[in-house]
Design a protein around this motif. Structure first.
Motif, PDB file in Angstrom:
ATOM      1  N   ASP A   2      45.706  44.503  29.112  1.00  0.00           N
ATOM      2  CA  ASP A   2      44.928  44.668  30.335  1.00  0.00           C
ATOM      3  C   ASP A   2      45.378  43.671  31.400  1.00  0.00           C
ATOM      4  O   ASP A   2      46.149  42.747  31.135  1.00  0.00           O
ATOM      5  N   PHE A   3      44.899  43.875  32.626  1.00  0.00           N
ATOM      6  CA  PHE A   3      45.334  43.047  33.741  1.00  0.00           C
ATOM      7  C   PHE A   3      45.002  41.573  33.538  1.00  0.00           C
ATOM      8  O   PHE A   3      45.814  40.698  33.840  1.00  0.00           O
ATOM      9  N   ASP A   4      43.820  41.264  33.043  1.00  0.00           N
ATOM     10  CA  ASP A   4      43.425  39.856  32.882  1.00  0.00           C
ATOM     11  C   ASP A   4      44.374  39.108  31.950  1.00  0.00           C
ATOM     12  O   ASP A   4      44.774  37.978  32.242  1.00  0.00           O
ATOM     13  N   ALA A   6      47.514  40.055  31.219  1.00  0.00           N
ATOM     14  CA  ALA A   6      48.815  40.032  31.891  1.00  0.00           C
ATOM     15  C   ALA A   6      48.841  38.952  32.964  1.00  0.00           C
ATOM     16  O   ALA A   6      49.822  38.212  33.103  1.00  0.00           O
ATOM     17  N   ASP A   7      47.768  38.851  33.724  1.00  0.00           N
ATOM     18  CA  ASP A   7      47.681  37.848  34.782  1.00  0.00           C
ATOM     19  C   ASP A   7      47.732  36.441  34.209  1.00  0.00           C
ATOM     20  O   ASP A   7      48.451  35.572  34.719  1.00  0.00           O
TER      21      ASP A   7
END
Length: 152
Positions: A2-4, A6-7
């Motif tokens: 998910d983005f979190d 990945a970030d």
């Protein structure tokens, strides 16, 4: 992923890269060097004289970057550049005695930087880290991605 997640990963890698380069610059400054120049000198110490194009490949940087670094290191007396005996278009780069002596200080600095960077990590993690980082670098290697895209 998910983005979190990945970030968090991308931000951590970005911050490590920025801070490592800044710390490298601080440590190299008293030697009169800039980041990247130490890698060129260490590669020549490791491999001996090389054609500039080979040096570019070994360092993983573009040829104009190696040319610029080589000019500056030659002006400082750390390397010598000459035409290759079998190809006048190619330039051979080699350490001078002054450059060879400087590599000892760079090696000490490099050890200190690695120890500082890895402080607090378990020995097993430290042992696995070089291969892990090489894998990560290979995964984002733009040359490899270009070759894969061109082949497909």
């Amino acid at each position: 992923m998910d983005f979190d997640q990945a970030d968090a990963i991308n931000q951590a890698i970005r911050m490590l890269s920025l801070r490592h380069r800044a710390r490298t610059a601080e440590l190299l400054a008293p030697l009169g060097l800039h980041p990247g120049q130490e890698a060129l000198l260490l590669e020549l110490a490791r491999s001996g004289p090389m054609i500039q194009a080979q040096l570019s490949e070994a360092l993983g940087v573009e040829r104009p970057s190696v040319t610029l670094m080589a000019r500056k290191l030659e002006a400082a007396g750390h390397i010598r550049r000459s035409s290759a005996p079998d190809d006048q278009r190619a330039t051979v780069v080699e350490l001078t005695d002054r450059g060879r002596a400087l590599t000892d200080g760079i090696k000490q600095l490099w050890c200190a930087l690695a120890q500082q960077t890895l402080a607090g990590l378990p020995a097993q993690t430290v042992a696995e880290l070089p291969d892990l980082l090489k894998t990560l670098a290979g995964n984002v290697d733009t040359r490899r991605a270009r070759q894969h895209r061109d082949a497909g």
